[in-house]
Design a protein around this motif. Structure first.
Motif, PDB file in Angstrom:
ATOM      1  N   UNK A   1       0.819  -1.209   0.000  1.00  0.00           N
ATOM      2  CA  UNK A   1       0.000   0.000   0.000  1.00  0.00           C
ATOM      3  C   UNK A   1       0.858   1.267   0.000  1.00  0.00           C
ATOM      4  N   UNK A   2       1.938   1.235   0.773  1.00  0.00           N
ATOM      5  CA  UNK A   2       2.828   2.392   0.868  1.00  0.00           C
ATOM      6  C   UNK A   2       3.452   2.720  -0.489  1.00  0.00           C
ATOM      7  N   UNK A   3       3.950   1.702  -1.175  1.00  0.00           N
ATOM      8  CA  UNK A   3       4.552   1.909  -2.490  1.00  0.00           C
ATOM      9  C   UNK A   3       3.525   2.393  -3.498  1.00  0.00           C
ATOM     10  N   UNK A   4       2.363   1.763  -3.504  1.00  0.00           N
ATOM     11  CA  UNK A   4       1.318   2.115  -4.469  1.00  0.00           C
ATOM     12  C   UNK A   4       0.838   3.547  -4.265  1.00  0.00           C
ATOM     13  N   UNK A   5       0.711   3.961  -3.003  1.00  0.00           N
ATOM     14  CA  UNK A   5       0.229   5.312  -2.706  1.00  0.00           C
ATOM     15  C   UNK A   5       1.222   6.381  -3.117  1.00  0.00           C
ATOM     16  N   UNK A   6       2.513   6.081  -2.995  1.00  0.00           N
ATOM     17  CA  UNK A   6       3.530   7.110  -3.196  1.00  0.00           C
ATOM     18  C   UNK A   6       4.083   7.174  -4.609  1.00  0.00           C
ATOM     19  N   UNK A   7       3.867   6.138  -5.412  1.00  0.00           N
ATOM     20  CA  UNK A   7       4.588   6.016  -6.679  1.00  0.00           C
ATOM     21  C   UNK A   7       4.235   7.097  -7.697  1.00  0.00           C
ATOM     22  N   UNK A   8       3.021   7.609  -7.654  1.00  0.00           N
ATOM     23  CA  UNK A   8       2.620   8.600  -8.652  1.00  0.00           C
ATOM     24  C   UNK A   8       2.825  10.039  -8.189  1.00  0.00           C
ATOM     25  N   UNK A   9       3.442  10.211  -7.009  1.00  0.00           N
ATOM     26  CA  UNK A   9       3.742  11.561  -6.522  1.00  0.00           C
ATOM     27  C   UNK A   9       5.132  11.934  -7.034  1.00  0.00           C
ATOM     28  N   UNK A  10       5.226  12.919  -7.872  1.00  0.00           N
ATOM     29  CA  UNK A  10       6.480  13.203  -8.566  1.00  0.00           C
ATOM     30  C   UNK A  10       7.512  13.900  -7.685  1.00  0.00           C
ATOM     31  N   UNK A  11       7.076  14.586  -6.641  1.00  0.00           N
ATOM     32  CA  UNK A  11       8.016  15.175  -5.702  1.00  0.00           C
ATOM     33  C   UNK A  11       8.448  14.086  -4.725  1.00  0.00           C
ATOM     34  N   UNK A  12       9.707  13.630  -4.785  1.00  0.00           N
ATOM     35  CA  UNK A  12      10.118  12.470  -3.980  1.00  0.00           C
ATOM     36  C   UNK A  12       9.837  12.595  -2.494  1.00  0.00           C
ATOM     37  N   UNK A  13      10.074  13.759  -1.913  1.00  0.00           N
ATOM     38  CA  UNK A  13       9.872  13.912  -0.474  1.00  0.00           C
ATOM     39  C   UNK A  13       8.403  13.782  -0.093  1.00  0.00           C
TER      40      UNK A  13
END
Length: 274
Positions: free
Chosen positions: A45-57
């Protein structure tokens, strides 16, 4: 008070620890497989939620806010997690359990956590969950696994210490709460801190690296990673153990057993030693 004091948490954990080491091997394994599954699903879930956010932080922060759900499931279902069980040194120092019993628990819980984590890793690869967002999840998974497999031993060890210090503080705070909402709120921030900081958790890495190894075997995912400029040559079972899991596990033991368990025993229970 609607919460337990630190001294009461330490005292209460003695009974908790005794119940943990009294489990049969079969029940210990089943409960630890569940915990491995819960932590792995939090990783998915963590990876899936964050993967499309282009700002890494920001992506890292979003994933970190999702991941505490894993420990929530572990604690509220009574399952067995190796990293949290490093606190068994508390009843050990009180001479309520033996070192042999503690090590037996650590061994079988570790094995069960590994099985549960790898089951989820295999499932998400072969159900093509990683193909979401035009294979972006697969690319993220392989990038994470490659970075973890290339980590120097000393770096992985220290990150393991920092991680399990926070995890065991999260467990400690949750034990201080007397209601479910308090437990969830109490564990949230320490877990979020370790994830957003990039520290290393052995059970989480059982998922994060094994899912990368399985994904590497799928040509579509391997090609997507190669197109993104990711070198996956180091993602293999040898690096899984020698470059990451062994040093991280040792660091987790130091962070949990020494930096939290031992110190809290000295602070809150040593005067009561028999």
């Amino acid at each position: 008070m609607n919460f337990f004091t630190p001294a009461e948490v330490a005292q209460n954990y003695i009974a908790t620890g005794k119940s943990k080491i009294s489990l049969t091997i079969g029940k210990m394994l089943f409960l630890s497989v569940f915990a491995g599954v819960f932590i792995a699903l939090a990783g998915v879930a963590s990876t899936t939620a964050s993967v499309s956010v282009f700002q890494p932080s920001l992506g890292k922060l979003l994933g970190a806010c999702v991941f505490p759900g894993g420990l929530t499931m572990v604690l509220l279902t009574g399952s067995e997690l190796f990293t949290g069980n490093t606190l068994l040194v508390i009843p050990l120092f009180q001479r309520e359990i033996t070192c042999k019993a503690m090590l037996r628990n650590w061994l079988f819980v570790y094995i069960g956590n590994l099985i549960g984590s790898m089951l989820v890793a295999a499932a998400v690869v072969y159900c093509h969950q990683l193909s979401l967002f035009d294979n972006s999840v697969a690319v993220s998974v392989l990038s994470t696994a490659a970075a973890k497999c290339a980590m120097p031993f000393g770096q992985a060890f220290v990150k393991g210490i920092l991680c399990n210090f926070l995890v065991c503080i999260a467990v400690w705070i949750s034990f201080a709460a007397k209601d479910v909402i308090g437990k969830i709120a109490g564990l949230f921030f320490p877990i979020m801190f370790f994830v957003v900081s990039g520290f290393e958790h052995s059970v989480a890495n059982m998922y994060f690296i094994s899912v990368g190894i399985f994904a590497k075997m799928v040509p579509e995912y391997a090609q997507a990673a190669q197109a993104a400029g990711i070198d996956v040559s180091g993602v293999n079972w040898g690096s899984f153990w020698t470059s990451n899991l062994i040093p991280v596990t040792l660091g987790n033991i130091v962070g949990g057993a020494v930096c939290v368990g031992c110190i809290c025993w000295v602070l809150y229970l040593r005067k009561k030693e028999k």
